[in-house]
Design a protein around this motif. Structure first.
Motif, PDB file in Angstrom:
ATOM      1  N   TYR A 246     -22.223  20.548 -11.514  1.00 48.22           N
ATOM      2  CA  TYR A 246     -21.502  19.273 -11.350  1.00 48.22           C
ATOM      3  C   TYR A 246     -20.140  19.381 -12.036  1.00 48.22           C
ATOM      4  CZ  TYR A 246     -26.373  17.419 -10.981  1.00 48.22           C
ATOM      5  OH  TYR A 246     -27.686  17.174 -10.663  1.00 48.22           O
ATOM      6  N   SER A 317     -29.654  21.656 -13.570  1.00 51.53           N
ATOM      7  CA  SER A 317     -28.294  21.656 -13.016  1.00 51.53           C
ATOM      8  C   SER A 317     -27.352  22.184 -14.108  1.00 51.53           C
ATOM      9  CB  SER A 317     -27.896  20.240 -12.635  1.00 51.53           C
ATOM     10  OG  SER A 317     -28.055  19.401 -13.768  1.00 51.53           O
ATOM     11  N   ASP A 353     -33.440  18.017 -15.139  1.00 49.48           N
ATOM     12  CA  ASP A 353     -32.737  17.227 -14.116  1.00 49.48           C
ATOM     13  C   ASP A 353     -33.475  17.336 -12.785  1.00 49.48           C
ATOM     14  OD1 ASP A 353     -30.958  15.900 -12.500  1.00 49.48           O
ATOM     15  OD2 ASP A 353     -29.355  17.400 -12.649  1.00 49.48           O
ATOM     16  N   GLY A 356     -31.432  16.832  -9.781  1.00 50.91           N
ATOM     17  CA  GLY A 356     -30.631  18.047  -9.531  1.00 50.91           C
ATOM     18  C   GLY A 356     -31.340  19.003  -8.582  1.00 50.91           C
ATOM     19  N   THR A 360     -29.830  20.224  -5.148  1.00 47.49           N
ATOM     20  CA  THR A 360     -29.736  21.672  -4.875  1.00 47.49           C
ATOM     21  C   THR A 360     -30.403  22.007  -3.545  1.00 47.49           C
ATOM     22  OG1 THR A 360     -29.690  22.155  -7.249  1.00 47.49           O
ATOM     23  CG2 THR A 360     -30.347  23.956  -5.793  1.00 47.49           C
TER      24      THR A 360
END
Ligand code: BG6
Length: 477
Positions: A246, A317, A353, A356, A360
């Motif tokens: 991020y 993440s 996460d 995340g 992904t």
């Protein structure tokens, strides 16, 4: 009452291990040295050894965690039965290359090494567990480091293909899912484990790393062809150390930095899945002053032999900034990442996460349009055995609940996913730190950081929890 589950009926629930961290028996029955066999534990300079392997090789350490590890070599029957008791549909493991070809460049395989994997694979099939085999998981034979600096040398392609040829023929009809290289992008971050090379005193390490990557990409494509030729039912996957990066702020500079960081990993999968070097490679090579040496057929080989599915590991993440003053490293992580204030952090600096993972998975599928397979996920944590011999690992269950929920959401988003194998389903040695204390398993193994313990196996609370998850196909988490 029917309970809703996003997971398909034939979803492959299971767990994952790797020979170099799990088997022990480091010289038994003709095995040669693996890369990890020269590495000490965290307290005796494991990171220095990982980054200066030739120096490590010349050093005599007091203790080598991998030599005995948790001795799967002699506990395989008990361990596979525990996996079956949890209801595993699949088990991901790697075949130790130096157990089959002790020096890497031997011309004939070590039959005693193959016999060990015969026992594993036959028992898996008897227990109705589908084997998922990683061909190379951080264990290029150590001898090749000294002979040719590992994958820096193109001759590795032939040695690797000889290994693949033996495996595909020997296990024809018994193994259908293969991964060519574990976390292929790891070669940029830990070239010793990823590529069996030492780049510590190289004048231009990036040149060596990308050239070695090219050799692995060609080897992976040729292995894919070989696997399909030998058995059209073979399914071949690439394997990425994934985790969306991020941007630290909405500043477009940070957003572009995040895009570039994500491409460091996608670079490999772009080649393995699309069959060509990505559009951004030219500029990247120019900026890094890299000149790739290619054989005349390489591009055609890559183009003609792309993977069938995309597998990946996901732990967390990552977060990045374009400002070098801000972009310092999170402790304990191979991948440079800022600490994300919205996420919880483990004792080893890894952040949790779940969303995340959903992000992904969506990104990977949007990009490649091939089925995904999550082959590593989990929380490395310290466990305590209570006076009555139990392990109440609710923190591990919480991590897995969050991640499996997110995986289900991604499937509901429309992302096809073949299966899920959480990492280190039975406690094993950590790759990064060499510790036993960093445990991922559903099953506790009695062994400490110094190698003391009975090696007895005890199911943790998470064992019974995961058993229920599998039984209900993910509808009870
Ligand atoms: C992945 C590797 O990078 O992460 C595994 O494929 C490794 O081999 C896992 O064990 C977890 O990392 P660590 O350092 O906690 O063992």
């Amino acid at each position: 009452m029917t309970t809703h589950t996003p997971f398909p009926n034939d979803f492959l629930w299971g767990g994952a291990t790797a020979a170099n961290q799990y088997e022990g028996a480091y010289l038994s029955d003709g095995k040669g040295l693996s890369l990890v066999d020269i590495l000490p534990d965290a307290h005796h300079g494991r990171w220095a050894a990982l980054t200066h392997p030739k120096e490590a090789q010349a050093t005599q350490y007091d203790f080598y965690p991998s030599h005995e590890s948790v001795d799967f070599y002699h506990h395989y029957e008990e361990d596979l039965r525990l996996m079956a008791e949890m209801g595993f549909k699949t088990y991901r493991f790697s075949i130790s290359w130096p157990r089959i070809f002790p020096n890497g460049d031997d011309l004939t395989p070590n039959e005693a090494g193959l016999a060990f994997y015969d026992r594993i694979i036959d028992l898996c099939r008897a227990l109705q567990i589908e084997p998922l085999v990683t061909i190379n998981h951080f264990d290029t034979p150590l001898a090749m480091l000294n002979k040719c600096n590992g994958w820096a040398d193109r001759q590795m392609i032939d040695h690797y293909l000889r290994f693949c040829d033996v495996l595909f023929k020997h296990y024809k009809g018994k193994v259908h899912y293969w991964l060519t290289f574990n976390e292929i992008n790891m070669i940029l971050h830990i070239p010793f484990l990823g590529g069996g090379m030492d780049v510590s005193d190289a004048a231009h390490p990036d040149q060596i790393k990308y050239q070695a990557s090219h050799h692995q990409l060609v080897a992976s494509a040729l292995a894919t062809k070989l696997a399909h030729d030998i058995d059209p039912d073979n399914q071949i996957g690439c394997m990425l150390a994934a985790g969306e990066t991020y941007p630290n702020t909405p500043n477009p500079d940070d957003v572009f930095k995040a895009l570039e960081t994500n491409r460091e990993g996608y670079f490999f999968i772009d080649v393995q899945s699309r069959g060509t070097y990505p559009n951004y490679a030219k500029r990247l090579f120019k900026a890094k002053e890299i000149v790739l040496e290619m054989a005349p057929d390489d591009e055609a080989i890559l183009k003609a032999n792309t993977v069938d599915f995309i597998s990946f590991s996901y732990y967390s993440s990552r977060l990045t900034s374009a400002d070098p003053a801000v972009n310092n490293q999170t402790e304990g992580n191979v991948f440079a990442s800022l600490k994300n204030p919205y996420l919880k952090t483990s004792e080893w600096g890894w952040q949790t996460d779940g969303l995340g993972l959903r992000i992904t998975m969506n990104q990977l599928y949007d990009r490649y349009q091939k089925p995904l397979f999550i082959v590593e996920n989990g929380l490395g944590a310290r466990d305590t055995v209570t006076a009555d011999g139990q392990i109440h690992d609710d923190y591990r269950i919480a991590y897995l609940q969050e991640n499996i929920t997110a995986m289900g959401q991604a499937i509901a988003d429309g992302v096809p996913c073949i299966g899920y194998t959480s990492w280190g389903c039975i406690d094993l040695i950590s790759a990064g730190s060499g510790e036993m204390a960093k445990r991922y398993g559903y099953v506790y193994v009695d062994r400490d950081n110094d190698g003391n313990g009975t090696l007895a196996r005890t199911p943790k609370d998470s064992f019974y929890w995961y058993q229920k998850v599998i039984k209900t196909n993910g509808s009870v988490l």
